[in-house]
Scaffold this motif. Structure first.
Motif, PDB file in Angstrom:
ATOM      1  N   THR A  15      53.542  28.241 -60.836  1.00 12.55           N
ATOM      2  CA  THR A  15      53.681  28.016 -59.395  1.00 12.55           C
ATOM      3  C   THR A  15      53.336  26.576 -59.049  1.00 12.55           C
ATOM      4  O   THR A  15      54.034  25.914 -58.266  1.00 12.55           O
ATOM      5  CB  THR A  15      52.767  28.974 -58.611  1.00 12.55           C
ATOM      6  OG1 THR A  15      53.162  30.316 -58.868  1.00 12.55           O
ATOM      7  CG2 THR A  15      52.837  28.706 -57.115  1.00 12.55           C
ATOM      8  N   LEU A  16      52.277  26.070 -59.631  1.00  7.83           N
ATOM      9  CA  LEU A  16      51.864  24.698 -59.369  1.00  7.83           C
ATOM     10  C   LEU A  16      52.888  23.697 -59.915  1.00  7.83           C
ATOM     11  O   LEU A  16      53.177  22.679 -59.280  1.00  7.83           O
ATOM     12  CB  LEU A  16      50.492  24.441 -59.985  1.00  7.83           C
ATOM     13  CG  LEU A  16      49.356  25.271 -59.393  1.00  7.83           C
ATOM     14  CD1 LEU A  16      48.076  25.098 -60.218  1.00  7.83           C
ATOM     15  CD2 LEU A  16      49.097  24.877 -57.937  1.00  7.83           C
ATOM     16  N   GLU A  17      53.444  24.001 -61.073  1.00  4.76           N
ATOM     17  CA  GLU A  17      54.491  23.144 -61.630  1.00  4.76           C
ATOM     18  C   GLU A  17      55.695  23.086 -60.699  1.00  4.76           C
ATOM     19  O   GLU A  17      56.286  22.011 -60.476  1.00  4.76           O
ATOM     20  CB  GLU A  17      54.925  23.666 -62.999  1.00  4.76           C
ATOM     21  CG  GLU A  17      53.884  23.504 -64.098  1.00  4.76           C
ATOM     22  CD  GLU A  17      54.354  24.139 -65.387  1.00  4.76           C
ATOM     23  OE1 GLU A  17      55.480  23.819 -65.831  1.00  4.76           O
ATOM     24  OE2 GLU A  17      53.629  24.987 -65.939  1.00  4.76           O
ATOM     25  N   ARG A  18      56.067  24.231 -60.156  1.00  6.35           N
ATOM     26  CA  ARG A  18      57.213  24.271 -59.240  1.00  6.35           C
ATOM     27  C   ARG A  18      56.939  23.449 -57.989  1.00  6.35           C
ATOM     28  O   ARG A  18      57.800  22.702 -57.523  1.00  6.35           O
ATOM     29  CB  ARG A  18      57.522  25.717 -58.877  1.00  6.35           C
ATOM     30  CG  ARG A  18      58.744  25.890 -57.990  1.00  6.35           C
ATOM     31  CD  ARG A  18      59.024  27.353 -57.741  1.00  6.35           C
ATOM     32  NE  ARG A  18      60.039  27.539 -56.723  1.00  6.35           N
ATOM     33  CZ  ARG A  18      60.374  28.706 -56.201  1.00  6.35           C
ATOM     34  NH1 ARG A  18      59.766  29.807 -56.631  1.00  6.35           N
ATOM     35  NH2 ARG A  18      61.302  28.800 -55.268  1.00  6.35           N
TER      36      ARG A  18
ATOM     37  N   ALA B 190      49.076  36.010 -52.648  1.00  6.81           N
ATOM     38  CA  ALA B 190      49.379  35.474 -51.322  1.00  6.81           C
ATOM     39  C   ALA B 190      49.349  33.948 -51.334  1.00  6.81           C
ATOM     40  O   ALA B 190      50.200  33.290 -50.723  1.00  6.81           O
ATOM     41  CB  ALA B 190      48.392  36.016 -50.291  1.00  6.81           C
ATOM     42  N   LEU B 191      48.370  33.364 -52.036  1.00  7.36           N
ATOM     43  CA  LEU B 191      48.310  31.911 -52.142  1.00  7.36           C
ATOM     44  C   LEU B 191      49.520  31.367 -52.903  1.00  7.36           C
ATOM     45  O   LEU B 191      50.100  30.343 -52.518  1.00  7.36           O
ATOM     46  CB  LEU B 191      47.027  31.487 -52.846  1.00  7.36           C
ATOM     47  CG  LEU B 191      45.726  31.558 -52.044  1.00  7.36           C
ATOM     48  CD1 LEU B 191      44.535  31.262 -52.950  1.00  7.36           C
ATOM     49  CD2 LEU B 191      45.749  30.603 -50.863  1.00  7.36           C
ATOM     50  N   ALA B 192      49.909  32.036 -53.980  1.00  5.34           N
ATOM     51  CA  ALA B 192      51.044  31.580 -54.777  1.00  5.34           C
ATOM     52  C   ALA B 192      52.333  31.610 -53.967  1.00  5.34           C
ATOM     53  O   ALA B 192      53.152  30.683 -54.035  1.00  5.34           O
ATOM     54  CB  ALA B 192      51.174  32.439 -56.037  1.00  5.34           C
ATOM     55  N   THR B 193      52.520  32.664 -53.180  1.00  4.59           N
ATOM     56  CA  THR B 193      53.717  32.759 -52.348  1.00  4.59           C
ATOM     57  C   THR B 193      53.738  31.652 -51.302  1.00  4.59           C
ATOM     58  O   THR B 193      54.768  31.002 -51.082  1.00  4.59           O
ATOM     59  CB  THR B 193      53.779  34.133 -51.662  1.00  4.59           C
ATOM     60  OG1 THR B 193      53.831  35.157 -52.672  1.00  4.59           O
ATOM     61  CG2 THR B 193      55.004  34.245 -50.772  1.00  4.59           C
ATOM     62  N   ALA B 194      52.594  31.422 -50.647  1.00  5.82           N
ATOM     63  CA  ALA B 194      52.521  30.391 -49.615  1.00  5.82           C
ATOM     64  C   ALA B 194      52.691  28.997 -50.201  1.00  5.82           C
ATOM     65  O   ALA B 194      53.262  28.109 -49.556  1.00  5.82           O
ATOM     66  CB  ALA B 194      51.191  30.492 -48.873  1.00  5.82           C
ATOM     67  N   ALA B 195      52.206  28.783 -51.411  1.00  6.55           N
ATOM     68  CA  ALA B 195      52.292  27.465 -52.034  1.00  6.55           C
ATOM     69  C   ALA B 195      53.734  27.013 -52.207  1.00  6.55           C
ATOM     70  O   ALA B 195      54.028  25.816 -52.192  1.00  6.55           O
ATOM     71  CB  ALA B 195      51.583  27.487 -53.388  1.00  6.55           C
ATOM     72  N   ILE B 196      54.635  27.951 -52.363  1.00  5.67           N
ATOM     73  CA  ILE B 196      56.037  27.639 -52.587  1.00  5.67           C
ATOM     74  C   ILE B 196      56.879  27.837 -51.332  1.00  5.67           C
ATOM     75  O   ILE B 196      57.764  27.040 -51.026  1.00  5.67           O
ATOM     76  CB  ILE B 196      56.612  28.512 -53.723  1.00  5.67           C
ATOM     77  CG1 ILE B 196      55.879  28.222 -55.031  1.00  5.67           C
ATOM     78  CG2 ILE B 196      58.105  28.286 -53.882  1.00  5.67           C
ATOM     79  CD1 ILE B 196      55.997  26.786 -55.503  1.00  5.67           C
ATOM     80  N   GLY B 197      56.572  28.897 -50.577  1.00  6.48           N
ATOM     81  CA  GLY B 197      57.508  29.312 -49.553  1.00  6.48           C
ATOM     82  C   GLY B 197      57.128  29.067 -48.107  1.00  6.48           C
ATOM     83  O   GLY B 197      57.968  29.268 -47.220  1.00  6.48           O
ATOM     84  N   ASP B 198      55.899  28.642 -47.809  1.00  5.47           N
ATOM     85  CA  ASP B 198      55.538  28.475 -46.407  1.00  5.47           C
ATOM     86  C   ASP B 198      56.285  27.287 -45.799  1.00  5.47           C
ATOM     87  O   ASP B 198      56.523  26.284 -46.466  1.00  5.47           O
ATOM     88  CB  ASP B 198      54.028  28.275 -46.255  1.00  5.47           C
ATOM     89  CG  ASP B 198      53.569  28.525 -44.827  1.00  5.47           C
ATOM     90  OD1 ASP B 198      53.135  29.650 -44.533  1.00  5.47           O
ATOM     91  OD2 ASP B 198      53.663  27.596 -43.989  1.00  5.47           O
ATOM     92  N   ARG B 199      56.625  27.406 -44.519  1.00  2.00           N
ATOM     93  CA  ARG B 199      57.395  26.345 -43.868  1.00  2.00           C
ATOM     94  C   ARG B 199      56.550  25.115 -43.545  1.00  2.00           C
ATOM     95  O   ARG B 199      57.091  24.026 -43.329  1.00  2.00           O
ATOM     96  CB  ARG B 199      58.029  26.864 -42.582  1.00  2.00           C
ATOM     97  CG  ARG B 199      57.023  27.235 -41.480  1.00  2.00           C
ATOM     98  CD  ARG B 199      57.721  27.642 -40.186  1.00  2.00           C
ATOM     99  NE  ARG B 199      56.749  28.006 -39.154  1.00  2.00           N
ATOM    100  CZ  ARG B 199      56.317  29.228 -38.944  1.00  2.00           C
ATOM    101  NH1 ARG B 199      56.761  30.232 -39.707  1.00  2.00           N
ATOM    102  NH2 ARG B 199      55.446  29.483 -37.981  1.00  2.00           N
ATOM    103  N   SER B 200      55.216  25.267 -43.522  1.00  2.08           N
ATOM    104  CA  SER B 200      54.341  24.165 -43.136  1.00  2.08           C
ATOM    105  C   SER B 200      53.807  23.439 -44.369  1.00  2.08           C
ATOM    106  O   SER B 200      53.197  24.058 -45.240  1.00  2.08           O
ATOM    107  CB  SER B 200      53.153  24.701 -42.321  1.00  2.08           C
ATOM    108  OG  SER B 200      52.120  23.748 -42.253  1.00  2.08           O
TER     109      SER B 200
END
Length: 245
Positions: free
Chosen positions: A155-158, A123-133
């Motif tokens: 994910t962090l690299e992205r 869930a954190l990985a998805t939010a790190a990339i895709g959340d609108r905020s």
């Protein structure tokens, strides 16, 4: 002593550590409605000790999922962080992070997950990339770095390479330096050329933590063009720790 040591200085251990708690406050922002709602919930579930909390946890989960007031849901997420050792609590926080319509609720849910042990980090990985905020993305990135699982490096690299918000990029650089990586990722090396000084500072700190000798040529190049004295010191520290003669 190393000949560069006097120039680099000892410096702070983490010159660019993100200040997540500045904007994700561990105290609740309580208005009258939130206070009344939470008081009613707690009166329905008296607990003599932290071990006697199953009813409270269930009621907080219901509030987090169903209450129409964002302030109540945010407060419920904060309250559930105390019980994040429970798999059901972590699942509820993950669901809130993924789908709550309010930015502040998702941000608090990301903070609660990032602060807990034994978390499913998807869930954190998805939010790190895709959340609108940007605030939610930054907090999710911080959580991944705090958890320290190298499996989330991509994910962090992205986030570091592509996020348009400098606070997210900077926190991603810090997070990469906080996990155990054998080599310096390309995104981290490239971040030495970021337009934002704080991102470059965090990237230099992270490279000093990873201490990958193959990154030395890029660090030298970055040092020659860097105009910030603070970033220069961090880059010198990265050179020393990477094995510069």
């Amino acid at each position: 002593p190393h000949p560069l040591g006097a120039v680099a200085g000892a410096g702070p251990a983490e010159p660019g550590r993100p200040r997540i708690h500045t904007h994700v406050r561990t105290e609740t922002r309580i208005d009258t409605h939130v206070a009344m709602t939470m008081s009613q919930v707690m009166s329905l579930a008296p607990a003599k000790s932290l071990a006697d909390t199953s009813t409270r946890v269930a009621l907080l989960a219901q509030l987090l999922r169903d209450d129409t007031a964002a302030g109540v849901r945010r407060t419920a997420a904060w309250g559930r962080s105390r019980f994040a050792g429970s798999a059901s609590v972590r699942q509820a926080l993950g669901a809130a992070l993924a789908s709550d319509r309010d930015d502040d609720v998702r941000e608090m849910s990301a903070w609660a997950l990032g602060s807990a042990d034994g978390v499913d980090l998807s869930a954190l990985a998805t939010a790190a990339i895709g959340d609108r905020s940007p605030a939610v993305r930054e907090t999710a990135v911080w959580g991944l770095g705090t958890q320290g699982d190298a499996a989330n490096a991509s994910t962090l690299e992205r986030a570091l390479a592509s996020d348009h918000d400098e606070t997210v990029r900077g926190t991603a650089a810090w997070a990469l330096g906080s996990i155990d990586l054998p080599t310096a990722p390309k995104a981290l090396r490239d971040a030495l050329g970021d337009t934002e000084e704080d991102v470059r500072l965090k990237a230099a700190w992270a490279l000093s933590e990873i201490a990958d000798s193959t990154a030395l040529p890029m660090i030298r190049t970055a040092l020659r063009r860097e105009t910030s004295a603070q970033v220069q010191r961090a880059e010198l520290r990265a050179l020393i720790r990477g094995g510069e003669d």
